[in-house]
Scaffold this motif. Structure first.
Motif, PDB file in Angstrom:
ATOM      1  N   LEU A  44       5.098  -2.391   4.605  1.00  0.00           N
ATOM      2  CA  LEU A  44       5.940  -1.275   4.164  1.00  0.00           C
ATOM      3  C   LEU A  44       6.117  -1.299   2.650  1.00  0.00           C
ATOM      4  CD1 LEU A  44       7.657   1.162   4.908  1.00  0.00           C
ATOM      5  CD2 LEU A  44       9.599  -0.393   5.255  1.00  0.00           C
ATOM      6  N   ALA A  45       6.294  -2.498   2.093  1.00  0.00           N
ATOM      7  CA  ALA A  45       6.449  -2.621   0.636  1.00  0.00           C
ATOM      8  C   ALA A  45       5.162  -2.166  -0.071  1.00  0.00           C
ATOM      9  CB  ALA A  45       6.775  -4.070   0.268  1.00  0.00           C
ATOM     10  N   SER A  46       4.004  -2.572   0.465  1.00  0.00           N
ATOM     11  CA  SER A  46       2.730  -2.161  -0.122  1.00  0.00           C
ATOM     12  C   SER A  46       2.535  -0.655  -0.028  1.00  0.00           C
ATOM     13  CB  SER A  46       1.567  -2.877   0.587  1.00  0.00           C
ATOM     14  OG  SER A  46       1.656  -4.263   0.406  1.00  0.00           O
ATOM     15  N   ALA A  47       2.871  -0.091   1.156  1.00  0.00           N
ATOM     16  CA  ALA A  47       2.743   1.351   1.359  1.00  0.00           C
ATOM     17  C   ALA A  47       3.634   2.112   0.388  1.00  0.00           C
ATOM     18  CB  ALA A  47       3.102   1.711   2.793  1.00  0.00           C
ATOM     19  N   THR A  48       4.854   1.625   0.200  1.00  0.00           N
ATOM     20  CA  THR A  48       5.806   2.284  -0.700  1.00  0.00           C
ATOM     21  C   THR A  48       5.278   2.312  -2.133  1.00  0.00           C
ATOM     22  OG1 THR A  48       7.669   1.579   0.680  1.00  0.00           O
ATOM     23  CG2 THR A  48       8.162   2.216  -1.593  1.00  0.00           C
ATOM     24  N   THR A  49       4.683   1.200  -2.567  1.00  0.00           N
ATOM     25  CA  THR A  49       4.138   1.118  -3.925  1.00  0.00           C
ATOM     26  C   THR A  49       2.997   2.112  -4.123  1.00  0.00           C
ATOM     27  OG1 THR A  49       4.718  -1.228  -4.101  1.00  0.00           O
ATOM     28  CG2 THR A  49       3.020  -0.406  -5.602  1.00  0.00           C
ATOM     29  N   VAL A  50       2.087   2.158  -3.150  1.00  0.00           N
ATOM     30  CA  VAL A  50       0.932   3.047  -3.272  1.00  0.00           C
ATOM     31  C   VAL A  50       1.349   4.512  -3.193  1.00  0.00           C
ATOM     32  CG1 VAL A  50      -1.285   3.708  -2.252  1.00  0.00           C
ATOM     33  CG2 VAL A  50      -0.635   1.298  -2.357  1.00  0.00           C
ATOM     34  N   LEU A  51       2.257   4.824  -2.288  1.00  0.00           N
ATOM     35  CA  LEU A  51       2.705   6.215  -2.136  1.00  0.00           C
ATOM     36  C   LEU A  51       3.512   6.670  -3.354  1.00  0.00           C
ATOM     37  CD1 LEU A  51       3.611   6.140   1.654  1.00  0.00           C
ATOM     38  CD2 LEU A  51       1.802   7.495   0.591  1.00  0.00           C
ATOM     39  N   LYS A  52       4.249   5.757  -3.949  1.00  0.00           N
ATOM     40  CA  LYS A  52       4.972   6.086  -5.183  1.00  0.00           C
ATOM     41  C   LYS A  52       3.981   6.456  -6.281  1.00  0.00           C
ATOM     42  CE  LYS A  52       8.217   4.216  -8.585  1.00  0.00           C
ATOM     43  NZ  LYS A  52       8.988   3.010  -9.029  1.00  0.00           N
ATOM     44  N   ARG A  53       2.876   5.699  -6.354  1.00  0.00           N
ATOM     45  CA  ARG A  53       1.826   6.003  -7.338  1.00  0.00           C
ATOM     46  C   ARG A  53       1.180   7.349  -7.027  1.00  0.00           C
ATOM     47  NH1 ARG A  53       0.083   6.341 -12.268  1.00  0.00           N
ATOM     48  NH2 ARG A  53      -2.176   6.060 -12.505  1.00  0.00           N
ATOM     49  N   ALA A  54       1.004   7.657  -5.733  1.00  0.00           N
ATOM     50  CA  ALA A  54       0.425   8.946  -5.334  1.00  0.00           C
ATOM     51  C   ALA A  54       1.300  10.102  -5.810  1.00  0.00           C
ATOM     52  CB  ALA A  54       0.258   8.997  -3.820  1.00  0.00           C
ATOM     53  N   GLN A  88      -2.330   4.947   5.286  1.00  0.00           N
ATOM     54  CA  GLN A  88      -2.930   3.945   6.179  1.00  0.00           C
ATOM     55  C   GLN A  88      -2.060   2.696   6.237  1.00  0.00           C
ATOM     56  OE1 GLN A  88      -5.815   4.217   8.222  1.00  0.00           O
ATOM     57  NE2 GLN A  88      -4.751   2.422   9.010  1.00  0.00           N
ATOM     58  N   LEU A  89      -1.562   2.275   5.074  1.00  0.00           N
ATOM     59  CA  LEU A  89      -0.663   1.116   5.024  1.00  0.00           C
ATOM     60  C   LEU A  89       0.630   1.392   5.783  1.00  0.00           C
ATOM     61  CD1 LEU A  89      -1.133   0.101   1.282  1.00  0.00           C
ATOM     62  CD2 LEU A  89      -1.791  -1.274   3.262  1.00  0.00           C
ATOM     63  N   LEU A  90       1.141   2.614   5.647  1.00  0.00           N
ATOM     64  CA  LEU A  90       2.379   2.978   6.324  1.00  0.00           C
ATOM     65  C   LEU A  90       2.187   3.000   7.842  1.00  0.00           C
ATOM     66  CD1 LEU A  90       5.317   3.772   6.043  1.00  0.00           C
ATOM     67  CD2 LEU A  90       4.603   6.152   5.679  1.00  0.00           C
ATOM     68  N   MET A  91       1.057   3.511   8.300  1.00  0.00           N
ATOM     69  CA  MET A  91       0.778   3.527   9.744  1.00  0.00           C
ATOM     70  C   MET A  91       0.684   2.110  10.301  1.00  0.00           C
ATOM     71  SD  MET A  91      -1.819   6.707  10.552  1.00  0.00           S
ATOM     72  CE  MET A  91      -2.878   6.589   9.124  1.00  0.00           C
ATOM     73  N   ASP A  92       0.045   1.220   9.528  1.00  0.00           N
ATOM     74  CA  ASP A  92      -0.044  -0.175   9.963  1.00  0.00           C
ATOM     75  C   ASP A  92       1.333  -0.819  10.034  1.00  0.00           C
ATOM     76  OD1 ASP A  92      -2.780   0.061  10.107  1.00  0.00           O
ATOM     77  OD2 ASP A  92      -3.141  -0.798   8.115  1.00  0.00           O
ATOM     78  N   ALA A  93       2.205  -0.488   9.069  1.00  0.00           N
ATOM     79  CA  ALA A  93       3.560  -1.033   9.068  1.00  0.00           C
ATOM     80  C   ALA A  93       4.349  -0.544  10.276  1.00  0.00           C
ATOM     81  CB  ALA A  93       4.282  -0.648   7.769  1.00  0.00           C
ATOM     82  N   ILE A  94       4.227   0.747  10.594  1.00  0.00           N
ATOM     83  CA  ILE A  94       4.946   1.334  11.740  1.00  0.00           C
ATOM     84  C   ILE A  94       4.537   0.656  13.043  1.00  0.00           C
ATOM     85  CG2 ILE A  94       5.191   3.439  13.121  1.00  0.00           C
ATOM     86  CD1 ILE A  94       5.042   5.014  10.472  1.00  0.00           C
ATOM     87  N   LYS A  95       3.253   0.342  13.187  1.00  0.00           N
ATOM     88  CA  LYS A  95       2.764  -0.310  14.415  1.00  0.00           C
ATOM     89  C   LYS A  95       3.419  -1.668  14.630  1.00  0.00           C
ATOM     90  CE  LYS A  95      -1.831   1.831  14.305  1.00  0.00           C
ATOM     91  NZ  LYS A  95      -3.280   1.587  14.060  1.00  0.00           N
ATOM     92  N   ASN A  96       3.830  -2.323  13.536  1.00  0.00           N
ATOM     93  CA  ASN A  96       4.409  -3.662  13.636  1.00  0.00           C
ATOM     94  C   ASN A  96       5.937  -3.664  13.590  1.00  0.00           C
ATOM     95  OD1 ASN A  96       2.114  -5.877  13.426  1.00  0.00           O
ATOM     96  ND2 ASN A  96       1.502  -4.168  12.119  1.00  0.00           N
ATOM     97  N   MET A  97       6.545  -2.482  13.560  1.00  0.00           N
ATOM     98  CA  MET A  97       8.010  -2.390  13.529  1.00  0.00           C
ATOM     99  C   MET A  97       8.605  -2.514  14.930  1.00  0.00           C
ATOM    100  SD  MET A  97       8.798   0.617  10.756  1.00  0.00           S
ATOM    101  CE  MET A  97       8.342   0.445   9.040  1.00  0.00           C
TER     102      MET A  97
END
Length: 247
Positions: free
Chosen positions: A9-19, A40-49
């Motif tokens: 989630l932290a990685s997804a947040t960083t990349v999406l912020k850059r987007a 893609q990172l966010l979807m992977d995070a959701i699967k593990n929540m």
């Protein structure tokens, strides 16, 4: 939330912020790529929540980003179809990862047969080596290039074993072995730096081909591999048109 999900989630947040930053800067092409990676990172995070509330909140946010990414992707495609595609890349000072293959590789398709290079500074030995590296990349690609035209400034190299014209002449003879003609002409008033590919792409670089800093030494990392060589700060503007005329 598991440690794995939190990290994703932290990685997804960083990349999406850059987007979002790229989106606001109207760099649509780069923004689409960042959105796709972040989603893609966010979807992977959701699967593990494990927390259903947190999961649902992230799903809603993901849908918002997906909608925006689709809008941008459609906009880029429409601009390409309308022949007004424009992309800008900012190369930061001392940054790496900007080899000629990274910058130009996508333009070297089967339809490419001619390249025009306007660059007033293909004069010194390091600058001519840059042109040589560019030509090597072209030869190794799937492009069917038969002609490269170079317009540059002339240099008087007193006391040198080989003059600018001698070095470019050697390169031209070498290219002949690969059935590529190098035509060189000179202008003392040339200022703009531009590379035109006759499949419709135009690339304008503030520093032309001379974007790399000198390596620390001949046996230092980055001397051979330009992806590992530090760059000078410059801006790359990329345009697409179906009606490009080579001179």
């Amino acid at each position: 939330m598991t440690d794995m999900a939190a990290g994703m989630l932290a990685s997804a947040t960083t990349v999406l912020k850059r987007a979002v930053e790229l989106d606001m800067a109207q760099k649509q092409g780069e923004a689409v790529v960042c959105y796709q990676e972040g989603l893609q990172l966010l979807m992977d995070a959701i699967k593990n929540m494990k927390d259903p509330v947190k999961k649902e909140a992230c799903r809603k946010k993901m849908l918002e980003y997906m909608d925006r990414a689709e809008q941008l992707k459609k906009q880029v495609e429409e601009e390409k179809a309308a022949e007004i595609y424009h992309e800008q890349i900012h190369i930061e000072d001392n940054s790496t990862g900007h080899s000629y293959q990274q910058l130009f590789g996508r333009f070297l398709d089967e339809n490419l047969t001619e390249i025009d290079i306007d660059d007033p500074y293909v004069r010194s030995t390091p600058q001519i080596y840059n042109l040589l590296r560019f030509c090597e990349m072209v030869i190794k690609s799937k492009a069917q290039v038969k002609l490269i035209r170079l317009l540059t400034g002339s240099e008087n190299e007193h006391g040198q074993n080989m003059s600018q014209k001698d070095k470019l002449g050697e390169l031209a003879r070498s290219l002949k072995n690969f059935k590529v003609t190098l035509e060189v002409s000179y202008s003392d008033t040339l200022h703009d730096r531009e590379i035109r590919f006759n499949n419709g792409w135009i690339v304008k670089i503030g520093r032309g081909l001379d974007i790399y800093k000198a390596a620390e030494g001949k046996f230092s990392i980055g001397f051979c591999d330009l992806d590992l060589r530090q760059c000078r700060e410059t801006t790359v503007d990329i345009f697409k048109s179906k009606n490009v005329k080579t001179s």
